[in-house]
Design an enzyme around this catalytic site. Structure first.
Site, PDB file in Angstrom:
ATOM      1  N   VAL A  96       0.840  -1.195   0.000  1.00  0.00           N
ATOM      2  CA  VAL A  96       0.000   0.000   0.000  1.00  0.00           C
ATOM      3  C   VAL A  96       0.874   1.243   0.000  1.00  0.00           C
ATOM      4  CG1 VAL A  96      -1.767   1.266   1.279  1.00  0.00           C
ATOM      5  CG2 VAL A  96      -1.748  -1.214   1.339  1.00  0.00           C
ATOM      6  N   CYS A  97       0.512   2.219  -0.814  1.00  0.00           N
ATOM      7  CA  CYS A  97       1.151   3.535  -0.787  1.00  0.00           C
ATOM      8  C   CYS A  97       0.036   4.578  -0.870  1.00  0.00           C
ATOM      9  CB  CYS A  97       2.171   3.676  -1.914  1.00  0.00           C
ATOM     10  SG  CYS A  97       1.462   3.641  -3.564  1.00  0.00           S
ATOM     11  N   GLU A  98       0.374   5.810  -1.146  1.00  0.00           N
ATOM     12  CA  GLU A  98      -0.643   6.866  -1.174  1.00  0.00           C
ATOM     13  C   GLU A  98      -1.585   6.733  -2.367  1.00  0.00           C
ATOM     14  OE1 GLU A  98      -2.747   9.737   0.529  1.00  0.00           O
ATOM     15  OE2 GLU A  98      -0.904   8.991   1.417  1.00  0.00           O
TER      16      GLU A  98
END
Length: 137
Positions: A96-98
């Site tokens: 997960v990232c932004e």
């Protein structure tokens, strides 16, 4: 053999081949680049398949709010930090990232470490919030 030589039939055969290829391309891209998950699919992986979640964002962003059960691993230290976490490589792993871009880039590195199945959250934390799913602080 008369069927294959008629112009109308050749056009139909060409249309069949092109449409078949168009239907197969999304599957092929998923096989090559890994699995992109919607927020709903990610939730299912987390709840039913015991998937681990790695948050690749900055520490400040992680502290401001992250997915339930997520562990913070900066994207530039992913290989070294995964080894320290001692995750079960038989279980799926969600990156997960932004926005989903950084996690896609890190996917190849994680797959080389021997995880059975690796997915990324399409749209990242922004998509998670847009789906009105909770973040943990």
């Amino acid at each position: 053999m008369n069927f294959l030589t008629q112009i109308d039939n050749l056009a139909l055969i060409a249309l069949l081949l092109v449409s078949g290829a168009a239907l197969f391309l999304p599957t092929l891209s998923t096989l090559i680049s890994g699995k992109g998950l919607s927020p709903t699919e990610a939730t299912i992986w987390m709840n039913r398949r015991k998937a681990g979640v790695l948050d690749l964002r900055s520490e400040e962003a992680f502290k401001a709010g992250h997915l339930p059960g997520a562990k913070h691993v900066p994207s530039n230290e992913i290989v070294a930090r995964i080894e320290k976490l001692k995750l079960d490589r038989k279980n799926p792993l969600i990156l997960v990232c932004e926005t989903g871009v950084s996690s896609r880039k890190a996917m190849a590195e994680v797959q080389k470490l021997g995880f059975a199945e690796v997915g990324t959250l399409d749209g990242g934390v922004q998509a998670w919030q847009a789906a009105a799913l909770p973040l943990v602080k």
